[in-house]
Design a protein around this motif. Structure first.
Motif, PDB file in Angstrom:
ATOM      1  N   ASP A   2       0.828  -1.218   0.000  1.00 51.82           N
ATOM      2  CA  ASP A   2       0.000   0.000   0.000  1.00 51.82           C
ATOM      3  C   ASP A   2       0.857   1.260   0.000  1.00 51.82           C
ATOM      4  OD1 ASP A   2      -2.486  -1.424   0.217  1.00 51.82           O
ATOM      5  OD2 ASP A   2      -1.881  -1.895   2.270  1.00 51.82           O
ATOM      6  N   GLY A   3       1.881   1.238  -0.835  1.00 52.06           N
ATOM      7  CA  GLY A   3       2.738   2.420  -0.885  1.00 52.06           C
ATOM      8  C   GLY A   3       3.712   2.510   0.270  1.00 52.06           C
ATOM      9  N   LYS A   4       3.835   1.424   1.033  1.00 60.64           N
ATOM     10  CA  LYS A   4       4.882   1.392   2.068  1.00 60.64           C
ATOM     11  C   LYS A   4       5.345  -0.057   2.292  1.00 60.64           C
ATOM     12  CE  LYS A   4       1.849   1.476   6.101  1.00 60.64           C
ATOM     13  NZ  LYS A   4       0.490   1.453   5.685  1.00 60.64           N
ATOM     14  N   PRO A   5       6.609  -0.234   2.706  1.00 63.56           N
ATOM     15  CA  PRO A   5       7.118  -1.597   2.873  1.00 63.56           C
ATOM     16  C   PRO A   5       6.409  -2.330   3.998  1.00 63.56           C
ATOM     17  CG  PRO A   5       8.895   0.018   2.895  1.00 63.56           C
ATOM     18  CD  PRO A   5       7.625   0.777   2.988  1.00 63.56           C
ATOM     19  N   GLU A   6       6.190  -3.608   3.792  1.00 68.28           N
ATOM     20  CA  GLU A   6       5.544  -4.438   4.811  1.00 68.28           C
ATOM     21  C   GLU A   6       6.279  -5.777   4.847  1.00 68.28           C
ATOM     22  OE1 GLU A   6       1.187  -4.687   4.549  1.00 68.28           O
ATOM     23  OE2 GLU A   6       1.425  -6.827   4.988  1.00 68.28           O
ATOM     24  N   VAL A   7       6.563  -6.251   6.068  1.00 73.43           N
ATOM     25  CA  VAL A   7       7.296  -7.513   6.192  1.00 73.43           C
ATOM     26  C   VAL A   7       6.304  -8.656   6.410  1.00 73.43           C
ATOM     27  CG1 VAL A   7       9.065  -8.781   7.464  1.00 73.43           C
ATOM     28  CG2 VAL A   7       9.252  -6.293   7.216  1.00 73.43           C
ATOM     29  N   LEU A   8       6.350  -9.646   5.525  1.00 72.62           N
ATOM     30  CA  LEU A   8       5.501 -10.839   5.673  1.00 72.62           C
ATOM     31  C   LEU A   8       6.352 -11.979   6.202  1.00 72.62           C
ATOM     32  CD1 LEU A   8       3.679 -10.973   2.215  1.00 72.62           C
ATOM     33  CD2 LEU A   8       2.824  -9.979   4.332  1.00 72.62           C
ATOM     34  N   ARG A   9       5.734 -12.858   6.980  1.00 69.32           N
ATOM     35  CA  ARG A   9       6.414 -14.097   7.364  1.00 69.32           C
ATOM     36  C   ARG A   9       5.796 -15.214   6.529  1.00 69.32           C
ATOM     37  NH1 ARG A   9      11.075 -14.260   9.480  1.00 69.32           N
ATOM     38  NH2 ARG A   9      10.686 -16.224  10.571  1.00 69.32           N
ATOM     39  N   LEU A  10       6.613 -15.932   5.794  1.00 70.45           N
ATOM     40  CA  LEU A  10       6.106 -17.019   4.959  1.00 70.45           C
ATOM     41  C   LEU A  10       6.712 -18.342   5.406  1.00 70.45           C
ATOM     42  CD1 LEU A  10       6.444 -15.444   1.387  1.00 70.45           C
ATOM     43  CD2 LEU A  10       4.382 -15.604   2.777  1.00 70.45           C
ATOM     44  N   LYS A  11       5.914 -19.384   5.348  1.00 76.39           N
ATOM     45  CA  LYS A  11       6.396 -20.716   5.663  1.00 76.39           C
ATOM     46  C   LYS A  11       6.771 -21.389   4.347  1.00 76.39           C
ATOM     47  CE  LYS A  11       4.893 -23.608   9.342  1.00 76.39           C
ATOM     48  NZ  LYS A  11       3.775 -24.313   9.973  1.00 76.39           N
ATOM     49  N   ILE A  12       8.048 -21.661   4.149  1.00 72.48           N
ATOM     50  CA  ILE A  12       8.501 -22.245   2.884  1.00 72.48           C
ATOM     51  C   ILE A  12       8.607 -23.768   3.038  1.00 72.48           C
ATOM     52  CG2 ILE A  12      10.355 -22.255   1.164  1.00 72.48           C
ATOM     53  CD1 ILE A  12       9.097 -19.512   1.430  1.00 72.48           C
ATOM     54  N   PRO A  13       7.797 -24.512   2.288  1.00 74.28           N
ATOM     55  CA  PRO A  13       7.877 -25.972   2.409  1.00 74.28           C
ATOM     56  C   PRO A  13       9.141 -26.525   1.753  1.00 74.28           C
ATOM     57  CG  PRO A  13       6.082 -25.305   0.937  1.00 74.28           C
ATOM     58  CD  PRO A  13       6.799 -24.065   1.322  1.00 74.28           C
ATOM     59  N   ARG A  14       9.582 -27.670   2.262  1.00 73.29           N
ATOM     60  CA  ARG A  14      10.711 -28.379   1.644  1.00 73.29           C
ATOM     61  C   ARG A  14      10.235 -29.763   1.219  1.00 73.29           C
ATOM     62  NH1 ARG A  14      15.652 -25.997   2.442  1.00 73.29           N
ATOM     63  NH2 ARG A  14      16.642 -27.841   1.582  1.00 73.29           N
ATOM     64  N   VAL A  15      10.837 -30.272   0.146  1.00 74.01           N
ATOM     65  CA  VAL A  15      10.520 -31.639  -0.288  1.00 74.01           C
ATOM     66  C   VAL A  15      11.824 -32.418  -0.432  1.00 74.01           C
ATOM     67  CG1 VAL A  15       8.375 -31.050  -1.494  1.00 74.01           C
ATOM     68  CG2 VAL A  15      10.538 -30.977  -2.744  1.00 74.01           C
ATOM     69  N   GLN A  16      11.716 -33.725  -0.323  1.00 81.21           N
ATOM     70  CA  GLN A  16      12.907 -34.570  -0.492  1.00 81.21           C
ATOM     71  C   GLN A  16      12.647 -35.632  -1.549  1.00 81.21           C
ATOM     72  OE1 GLN A  16      14.326 -36.830   2.917  1.00 81.21           O
ATOM     73  NE2 GLN A  16      16.432 -36.396   2.296  1.00 81.21           N
ATOM     74  N   TYR A  17      13.686 -35.932  -2.347  1.00 78.20           N
ATOM     75  CA  TYR A  17      13.586 -36.921  -3.428  1.00 78.20           C
ATOM     76  C   TYR A  17      14.333 -38.204  -3.033  1.00 78.20           C
ATOM     77  CZ  TYR A  17      11.478 -33.548  -6.537  1.00 78.20           C
ATOM     78  OH  TYR A  17      10.604 -32.658  -7.104  1.00 78.20           O
ATOM     79  N   PRO A  18      14.052 -39.290  -3.735  1.00 73.64           N
ATOM     80  CA  PRO A  18      14.743 -40.548  -3.410  1.00 73.64           C
ATOM     81  C   PRO A  18      16.268 -40.442  -3.508  1.00 73.64           C
ATOM     82  CG  PRO A  18      12.877 -40.981  -4.838  1.00 73.64           C
ATOM     83  CD  PRO A  18      13.014 -39.485  -4.758  1.00 73.64           C
ATOM     84  N   CYS A  19      16.789 -39.497  -4.300  1.00 69.82           N
ATOM     85  CA  CYS A  19      18.240 -39.335  -4.397  1.00 69.82           C
ATOM     86  C   CYS A  19      18.826 -38.770  -3.107  1.00 69.82           C
ATOM     87  CB  CYS A  19      18.610 -38.436  -5.574  1.00 69.82           C
ATOM     88  SG  CYS A  19      18.027 -36.732  -5.386  1.00 69.82           S
ATOM     89  N   GLY A  20      17.955 -38.340  -2.186  1.00 75.01           N
ATOM     90  CA  GLY A  20      18.427 -37.834  -0.893  1.00 75.01           C
ATOM     91  C   GLY A  20      18.467 -36.323  -0.826  1.00 75.01           C
ATOM     92  N   LYS A  21      18.362 -35.636  -1.980  1.00 69.60           N
ATOM     93  CA  LYS A  21      18.442 -34.168  -1.971  1.00 69.60           C
ATOM     94  C   LYS A  21      17.101 -33.572  -1.559  1.00 69.60           C
ATOM     95  CE  LYS A  21      22.573 -34.347  -3.695  1.00 69.60           C
ATOM     96  NZ  LYS A  21      23.721 -34.079  -2.819  1.00 69.60           N
ATOM     97  N   SER A  22      17.168 -32.531  -0.753  1.00 64.59           N
ATOM     98  CA  SER A  22      15.925 -31.835  -0.403  1.00 64.59           C
ATOM     99  C   SER A  22      15.974 -30.422  -0.963  1.00 64.59           C
ATOM    100  CB  SER A  22      15.703 -31.836   1.113  1.00 64.59           C
ATOM    101  OG  SER A  22      16.712 -31.106   1.740  1.00 64.59           O
ATOM    102  N   HIS A  23      14.805 -29.897  -1.301  1.00 69.87           N
ATOM    103  CA  HIS A  23      14.725 -28.603  -1.964  1.00 69.87           C
ATOM    104  C   HIS A  23      13.594 -27.769  -1.379  1.00 69.87           C
ATOM    105  CE1 HIS A  23      17.302 -30.295  -5.095  1.00 69.87           C
ATOM    106  NE2 HIS A  23      16.476 -31.329  -5.126  1.00 69.87           N
ATOM    107  N   ALA A  24      13.832 -26.462  -1.261  1.00 72.39           N
ATOM    108  CA  ALA A  24      12.771 -25.536  -0.851  1.00 72.39           C
ATOM    109  C   ALA A  24      11.906 -25.225  -2.060  1.00 72.39           C
ATOM    110  CB  ALA A  24      13.401 -24.257  -0.324  1.00 72.39           C
ATOM    111  N   LEU A  25      10.613 -25.026  -1.846  1.00 69.31           N
ATOM    112  CA  LEU A  25       9.704 -24.655  -2.941  1.00 69.31           C
ATOM    113  C   LEU A  25       9.516 -23.147  -2.924  1.00 69.31           C
ATOM    114  CD1 LEU A  25       6.958 -27.432  -2.582  1.00 69.31           C
ATOM    115  CD2 LEU A  25       9.075 -27.492  -3.904  1.00 69.31           C
ATOM    116  N   LEU A  26      10.121 -22.474  -3.890  1.00 66.83           N
ATOM    117  CA  LEU A  26      10.106 -21.006  -3.904  1.00 66.83           C
ATOM    118  C   LEU A  26       9.317 -20.467  -5.086  1.00 66.83           C
ATOM    119  CD1 LEU A  26      13.702 -19.654  -3.148  1.00 66.83           C
ATOM    120  CD2 LEU A  26      11.744 -19.800  -1.625  1.00 66.83           C
ATOM    121  N   PRO A  27       8.216 -19.757  -4.846  1.00 68.71           N
ATOM    122  CA  PRO A  27       7.500 -19.118  -5.960  1.00 68.71           C
ATOM    123  C   PRO A  27       8.387 -18.050  -6.605  1.00 68.71           C
ATOM    124  CG  PRO A  27       6.244 -19.036  -3.921  1.00 68.71           C
ATOM    125  CD  PRO A  27       7.611 -19.477  -3.565  1.00 68.71           C
ATOM    126  N   GLU A  28       8.098 -17.742  -7.873  1.00 73.80           N
ATOM    127  CA  GLU A  28       9.039 -16.867  -8.576  1.00 73.80           C
ATOM    128  C   GLU A  28       9.006 -15.412  -8.112  1.00 73.80           C
ATOM    129  OE1 GLU A  28       5.797 -17.574 -10.179  1.00 73.80           O
ATOM    130  OE2 GLU A  28       6.592 -17.712 -12.205  1.00 73.80           O
TER     131      GLU A  28
END
Ligand SMILES: [Zn+2]
Length: 206
Positions: free
Chosen positions: A60-86
């Motif tokens: 609204d024409g001024k900065p505002e701080v949001l708190r977002l919960k970023i989910p993580r997923v894990q694949y069978p290869c063992g790597k886990s990744h955060a899901l980040l919208p663009e």
């Protein structure tokens, strides 16, 4: 990290609705469609917790701080990744729409650097850092010749009035990182050198 498409309409129309967009992006990107950036396995991830992060927006024409919960997923290869919208630029506290609005004010000379600092509550070094990153990625995207032909304000206008998700996906494919991202992706996003069959040695998926 895995980039989620959220901006399925023109960025100019969606600047204000980050929280709503965030919820939408999680709904629009079911887990079975997401590919592991490391091994390419698709549809094989499981939810693996989440973490909280702040995101500075400009609703609204001024900065505002949001708190977002970023989910993580894990694949069978063992790597886990955060899901980040663009609309989140990796490693940046400011939302993508806020960064583009700030740079638009700068390139169109609507405000002085001091005026931009006051409006967005940022420091001059941040403005120059963002400007440098924007110009660098503009050149990478357009190539040297077209980069000289298209002015920064015109390129900004193209970004704001085009379908950002398509641009972001194409930019990611071209460069392997997100537009305006200043740090390299973490090691778990670098694809390993596979054998002749191009099969992930960890989870045996293409
Ligand atoms: Zn994987």
């Amino acid at each position: 990290m895995i980039r989620l498409n959220a901006l399925d309409c023109k960025l100019k129309n969606t600047i204000l609705y980050i929280k709503k967009l965030y919820r939408q992006s999680l709904q629009l990107n079911p887990l079975f469609l997401l590919a592991c950036p490391y091994c390419g396995a698709k549809g094989a991830c499981k939810k693996r917790g989440s973490y909280e992060r702040s995101l500075v927006t400009f609703p609204d024409g001024k900065p505002e701080v949001l708190r977002l919960k970023i989910p993580r997923v894990q694949y069978p290869c063992g790597k886990s990744h955060a899901l980040l919208p663009e609309f989140i630029v990796p490693y940046f506290s400011y939302s993508l729409p806020m960064i583009l609005m700030l740079l638009s004010d700068y390139f169109h000379r609507r405000l002085t650097v001091c005026g931009i600092c006051e409006k967005y509550m940022v420091s001059p070094p941040l403005i120059y850092r963002l400007k440098k990153q924007f110009l660098l990625h503009k050149k990478q995207w357009l190539g040297a010749l077209r980069d000289m032909e298209l002015s920064p304000p015109d390129f900004m206008e193209e970004l704001l009035t085009s379908f950002y998700a398509r641009f972001q996906n194409a930019f990611l494919r071209l460069t392997t990182y997100s537009f305006l991202q200043s740090h390299k992706n973490p090691a778990n996003c670098s694809r390993p050198r596979f054998g002749p069959a191009d099969t992930c040695p960890f989870c045996h998926n293409l």
